[in-house]
Design a protein around this motif. Structure first.
Motif, PDB file in Angstrom:
ATOM      1  N   ALA A 228      24.390   0.043 -15.545  1.00  0.00           N
ATOM      2  CA  ALA A 228      25.554   0.572 -14.834  1.00  0.00           C
ATOM      3  C   ALA A 228      26.257  -0.584 -14.124  1.00  0.00           C
ATOM      4  O   ALA A 228      25.627  -1.567 -13.738  1.00  0.00           O
ATOM      5  N   LEU A 229      27.568  -0.451 -13.942  1.00  0.00           N
ATOM      6  CA  LEU A 229      28.360  -1.489 -13.282  1.00  0.00           C
ATOM      7  C   LEU A 229      28.867  -0.966 -11.946  1.00  0.00           C
ATOM      8  O   LEU A 229      29.512   0.082 -11.886  1.00  0.00           O
ATOM      9  N   THR A 230      28.578  -1.696 -10.869  1.00  0.00           N
ATOM     10  CA  THR A 230      29.014  -1.302  -9.540  1.00  0.00           C
ATOM     11  C   THR A 230      29.703  -2.474  -8.844  1.00  0.00           C
ATOM     12  O   THR A 230      29.683  -3.617  -9.318  1.00  0.00           O
ATOM     13  N   VAL A 231      30.312  -2.177  -7.701  1.00  0.00           N
ATOM     14  CA  VAL A 231      30.927  -3.208  -6.861  1.00  0.00           C
ATOM     15  C   VAL A 231      30.460  -3.007  -5.418  1.00  0.00           C
ATOM     16  O   VAL A 231      30.132  -1.893  -5.017  1.00  0.00           O
ATOM     17  N   ASP A 232      30.430  -4.088  -4.664  1.00  0.00           N
ATOM     18  CA  ASP A 232      30.110  -4.036  -3.233  1.00  0.00           C
ATOM     19  C   ASP A 232      31.142  -4.851  -2.475  1.00  0.00           C
ATOM     20  O   ASP A 232      31.578  -5.916  -2.942  1.00  0.00           O
ATOM     21  N   GLY A 233      31.539  -4.364  -1.281  1.00  0.00           N
ATOM     22  CA  GLY A 233      32.509  -5.077  -0.461  1.00  0.00           C
ATOM     23  C   GLY A 233      31.927  -5.474   0.883  1.00  0.00           C
ATOM     24  O   GLY A 233      31.615  -4.605   1.697  1.00  0.00           O
ATOM     25  N   ILE A 234      31.766  -6.773   1.102  1.00  0.00           N
ATOM     26  CA  ILE A 234      31.281  -7.272   2.383  1.00  0.00           C
ATOM     27  C   ILE A 234      32.506  -7.529   3.258  1.00  0.00           C
ATOM     28  O   ILE A 234      33.236  -8.511   3.058  1.00  0.00           O
ATOM     29  N   ILE A 235      32.747  -6.644   4.215  1.00  0.00           N
ATOM     30  CA  ILE A 235      33.974  -6.664   4.995  1.00  0.00           C
ATOM     31  C   ILE A 235      33.724  -7.290   6.359  1.00  0.00           C
ATOM     32  O   ILE A 235      32.996  -6.746   7.185  1.00  0.00           O
ATOM     33  N   PHE A 236      34.348  -8.443   6.591  1.00  0.00           N
ATOM     34  CA  PHE A 236      34.216  -9.139   7.863  1.00  0.00           C
ATOM     35  C   PHE A 236      35.413  -8.811   8.755  1.00  0.00           C
ATOM     36  O   PHE A 236      36.551  -8.721   8.294  1.00  0.00           O
ATOM     37  N   GLY A 237      35.140  -8.654  10.047  1.00  0.00           N
ATOM     38  CA  GLY A 237      36.177  -8.455  11.039  1.00  0.00           C
ATOM     39  C   GLY A 237      35.854  -9.260  12.286  1.00  0.00           C
ATOM     40  O   GLY A 237      34.680  -9.490  12.590  1.00  0.00           O
ATOM     41  N   PHE A 238      36.885  -9.686  12.993  1.00  0.00           N
ATOM     42  CA  PHE A 238      36.716 -10.491  14.204  1.00  0.00           C
ATOM     43  C   PHE A 238      37.116  -9.665  15.415  1.00  0.00           C
ATOM     44  O   PHE A 238      38.207  -9.072  15.437  1.00  0.00           O
TER      45      PHE A 238
ATOM     46  N   GLY B 107      17.520   2.519 -11.867  1.00  0.00           N
ATOM     47  CA  GLY B 107      17.657   1.914 -13.180  1.00  0.00           C
ATOM     48  C   GLY B 107      18.380   0.587 -13.097  1.00  0.00           C
ATOM     49  O   GLY B 107      18.582   0.036 -12.012  1.00  0.00           O
ATOM     50  N   ARG B 108      18.768   0.069 -14.231  1.00  0.00           N
ATOM     51  CA  ARG B 108      19.432  -1.231 -14.277  1.00  0.00           C
ATOM     52  C   ARG B 108      20.866  -1.104 -13.785  1.00  0.00           C
ATOM     53  O   ARG B 108      21.705  -0.428 -14.414  1.00  0.00           O
ATOM     54  N   VAL B 109      21.172  -1.768 -12.669  1.00  0.00           N
ATOM     55  CA  VAL B 109      22.501  -1.711 -12.076  1.00  0.00           C
ATOM     56  C   VAL B 109      22.970  -3.131 -11.763  1.00  0.00           C
ATOM     57  O   VAL B 109      22.310  -3.862 -11.026  1.00  0.00           O
ATOM     58  N   VAL B 110      24.081  -3.496 -12.338  1.00  0.00           N
ATOM     59  CA  VAL B 110      24.689  -4.801 -12.087  1.00  0.00           C
ATOM     60  C   VAL B 110      25.819  -4.617 -11.077  1.00  0.00           C
ATOM     61  O   VAL B 110      26.687  -3.757 -11.254  1.00  0.00           O
TER      62      VAL B 110
END
Length: 228
Positions: free
Chosen positions: A3-13, A87-90
């Protein structure tokens, strides 16, 4: 099949937090796996509808935390076979820079998140996060620390106008070390990429500036080197 996923590392000041102003946005998982743990916003890419990776991460962050953004940069592709018990997740991860005060996050969460919150980066790195998100955030912090030294990406974390004190606080928060006030101001002003826009109206008047993107782009044509 993976499976294909995305992740967002959101930085704020958060300039109001003098002790730990650099934050990261996390969601609290309301479903298994890892129900009850904090995680990076993200989810599956809609492959059937030919969704791009960038559109997918924007959609997921909006659904889970209520935040829209413009600046994002691909960080890394995480593909360990055991990173997800289902399962297998990229996962293709992105780090995102936003002006924190421009957003009122959806604290009740959405999709598979039951809560969203800004947390100090220094605290997050010591927490037990879902999946391999400790590893992802650690890599994102290192990338931010590295790139902010040679590219003016830090201005994406500041409001449109800011003081030199706020700018220095931002760099100290990212680099996690104190900077000499006189040297920092002399260096940043000598670059010619800040435009003075007046003085603050609250408290003791201080000079306010904005980042002049056009001046920066013109300087690049002459071999300008941004280094703080």
């Amino acid at each position: 099949m993976a499976a294909l996923t995305v992740d967002g590392i959101i930085f704020g000041f958060d300039p109001a937090d003098s002790k730990i102003p650099l934050k990261v946005l996390l969601i609290h998982r309301g479903e298994e796996p890892f129900k009850g743990l904090w995680a990076i916003p993200g989810g599956h890419v809609d492959i059937e509808n030919r969704e791009t990776l960038e559109d997918a991460v924007k959609r997921e962050v909006l659904e889970e935390a209520g935040v829209k953004f413009e600046y994002l940069e691909q960080l890394y592709t995480f593909a360990d076979p055991n990173r997800d018990p289902r399962g297998r997740v990229v996962s293709v991860s992105y780090f995102v820079l936003v002006v924190k005060d421009n957003y009122e996050i959806n604290e009740k969460g959405g999709d598979d998140a039951d809560m969203a919150a800004w947390m100090p980066v220094s605290k997050v790195t010591r927490m037990n996060l879902a999946f391999d998100h400790n590893k992802i955030i650690s890599m994102a912090v290192k990338r931010l620390q590295s790139k902010v030294r040679y590219a003016p990406i830090g201005f994406n974390l500041l409001p449109s106008t800011f003081s030199l004190v706020q700018l220095q606080d931002l760099y100290e928060a990212i680099l996690q070390r104190k900077l000499d006030k006189r040297n920092f101001r002399r260096r940043i002003l000598s670059m010619g990429i800040l435009s003075e826009v007046g003085k603050s109206k609250k408290g003791r008047p201080v000079n306010l500036y904005r980042f002049d993107k056009k001046a920066y782009e013109r300087s690049l044509e002459f071999g300008f080197n941004f280094e703080v």
